[in-house]
Design an enzyme around this catalytic site. Sequence first.
Site, mmCIF file in Angstrom:
data_model
loop_
_atom_site.group_PDB
_atom_site.id
_atom_site.type_symbol
_atom_site.label_atom_id
_atom_site.label_comp_id
_atom_site.label_asym_id
_atom_site.label_seq_id
_atom_site.Cartn_x
_atom_site.Cartn_y
_atom_site.Cartn_z
ATOM 1 N N ARG A 88 0.847 -1.198 0.000
ATOM 2 C CA ARG A 88 0.000 0.000 0.000
ATOM 3 C C ARG A 88 0.881 1.246 0.000
ATOM 4 O O ARG A 88 1.795 1.377 0.786
ATOM 5 C CB ARG A 88 -0.897 -0.010 1.242
ATOM 6 N N HIS A 126 -5.513 4.330 -2.374
ATOM 7 C CA HIS A 126 -6.667 4.796 -3.155
ATOM 8 C C HIS A 126 -7.245 3.740 -4.088
ATOM 9 O O HIS A 126 -8.148 4.045 -4.867
ATOM 10 C CB HIS A 126 -6.290 6.037 -3.975
ATOM 11 N N ASP A 127 -6.720 2.531 -4.065
ATOM 12 C CA ASP A 127 -7.254 1.504 -4.963
ATOM 13 C C ASP A 127 -8.775 1.430 -4.811
ATOM 14 O O ASP A 127 -9.276 1.264 -3.695
ATOM 15 C CB ASP A 127 -6.625 0.146 -4.624
ATOM 16 N N GLY A 136 2.984 5.407 -5.493
ATOM 17 C CA GLY A 136 3.253 3.995 -5.800
ATOM 18 C C GLY A 136 2.218 3.359 -6.698
ATOM 19 O O GLY A 136 2.547 2.809 -7.756
ATOM 20 N N GLY A 137 0.955 3.441 -6.325
ATOM 21 C CA GLY A 137 -0.091 2.828 -7.143
ATOM 22 C C GLY A 137 -0.345 3.629 -8.401
ATOM 23 O O GLY A 137 -0.556 3.064 -9.478
ATOM 24 N N TYR A 146 -2.974 9.994 -14.864
ATOM 25 C CA TYR A 146 -3.226 11.141 -15.732
ATOM 26 C C TYR A 146 -3.681 12.351 -14.912
ATOM 27 O O TYR A 146 -4.236 12.219 -13.821
ATOM 28 C CB TYR A 146 -4.323 10.810 -16.770
ATOM 29 N N ASN A 196 -6.095 2.074 -13.451
ATOM 30 C CA ASN A 196 -6.118 2.816 -12.180
ATOM 31 C C ASN A 196 -7.547 3.111 -11.713
ATOM 32 O O ASN A 196 -7.740 3.525 -10.569
ATOM 33 C CB ASN A 196 -5.332 4.126 -12.294
ATOM 34 N N TYR A 197 -8.523 2.916 -12.602
ATOM 35 C CA TYR A 197 -9.919 2.965 -12.168
ATOM 36 C C TYR A 197 -10.352 1.513 -11.981
ATOM 37 O O TYR A 197 -11.223 0.992 -12.671
ATOM 38 C CB TYR A 197 -10.799 3.679 -13.210
#
Length: 514
Positions: free
Chosen positions: A87, A91-92, A159-160, A167, A457-458
């Site tokens: 982690r 925000h995942d 990181g994520g 973007y 990322n979404y």
Amino acid sequence: VSAFPHEHQNFLHCLPEHSSKSYPISKVVYTPINSSYSSVLNFSIRNFRFSKPETPKPLLIITPSHVSHIQAAVICSKSHGLQIRTRSGGHDYEGLSYVAYRPFIIVDLINIRSISVDIVNNTAWVESGATLGELYYRIGEKSRTLAFPAGICPTVGVGGHFSGGGYGFLLRKYGLAADNVIDAYLVDANGMAHDRESMGEDLFWAIRGGGGGSFGIVVAWKVKLVPVPALVTICSTIKNLEGDAVKVIHQWQYVANKLHEDIFLGIVLTGGNTSTQGGIKKPTATFYSLFLGKVDELVATLSTTFPEFGLIKKDCLEVRWIESTLIIASGVFQTVESLKPLLNRTPSTIDSTKIKSDYIKKPIPKAAIEGIWQRLKAGDIEAPQLVFVPYGARMSQISESETPFSHRAGYLYKIGYMVGWKGQNLKAKNRHISWTRELYEYMTPFVSKSPRTAYVNYRDLDIGSNNKYGKTSYKQASIWGLKYFGNNFKRLVYVKNKVDPHDFFRHEQSIPTL
Ligand code: FDA
């Protein structure tokens, strides 16, 4: 130690054996009997959907303060059959950085977050646990004319975010965050630390957009900073249905991706209960722009290239780029007195959320925009948001295979469908998630096809996932893999096989081995 499950006791003894004696790992290990365990766990949870009493919890959390702690976590988890969830900012959208359905630990990089900005060479090293806000702040401290093209929300973790592309408003000029990474430092599945040279170009390619949690733990990234003028222009213009919103959104599709690369003009559609005014729900379309130049030039340019939009000077502000990041994130269009809120790791509100995404290759008809509008008005939905992100310019110049992020030339724009709701009530959850799925279904004829593409990322587990237990076949993983990565999915699987053949770094949408 005594309260730690008996079968995992040896794991605890393993950790100090593999980490630096000068940085005792015991100081950064939290087991459930530690009084700080819950606060450390909850501090970076950004989606309350995954913070219920019945949500599986980690056996322990490590908040490394030294790279050897990360190496020990990998070596010991591997030898003791535990999974790792890494982690950075938490925000995942599917909680994959802090929830797993097998015995697992969390490696939480909150203490690995230093940033060093080099304004002689226009580069920076940023550790994964830093947030985007921290990165922007440190760049702004040293220069008025350097920036970094990454996401809009300052609390998102580096990181994520970099792992999945990343973007923001500079994407038409400079591409994604991942497009601007020039080196990285990573701990692999054997606990070995590498820079770009020693990890090799395949792995370096995979970590710049192939999605977090599949290839290793990225400790730090070296990025190229990009030039911006000392003053940029940002504007926010609201349109509604009584006015000409549908016509302008329709026309925007033909224009936004062809505008000069210095102009970003995106749209956020909002509706639901939150915009109830006098008992009537009023969805609105807010057009956000960032221009790398002066306001007069932007107004003049758009008056010829997009006259239907009718931008006026009073909707705009000329500010430093660093100020623009904070103003855009806050959504309140006024000059800011302090940049310190960029350093705040906790968002002002944390809700339960769900997201889905689509890419558009052909303008959608006016009737479809009206259909979206109707759905924003209907239903008991708290905070629906549709984000339209224009592509073109730099995004079209980068080849599909340059990084794993394949959505490049030919894409007009991306849509993110987001809903957020307060609390953890099951009925509210079902209502909001059903609303999003119905809208997604409705959009089917208008969006990219074969495959219907999406943004990693979404993160959206509706589009497919790996088996919770046991192996997942290439064919099964292709269902979601081709949507996120197009033809790059094959190469991602090849790299995964090479660097992590035993599939140690895994989650519901990690790249599978063959
Ligand atoms: P988190 O820590 O949850 O990690 C996400 C994934 O990456 C997990 O699978 C995790 O295991 C893995 N991971 C984390 N750190 C890693 C590391 N160091 N090495 C390897 N793997 C790692 N996106 C965007 O492009 N533009 C935007 O403007 C926004 N805005 C935005 C706002 C809000 C409120 C949310 C919730 C999300 C966004 N996003 C976004 C999406 C965001 O980019 C995405 O969720 C990122 O993966 C978040 O990164 P974090 O480090 O915060 O997440």
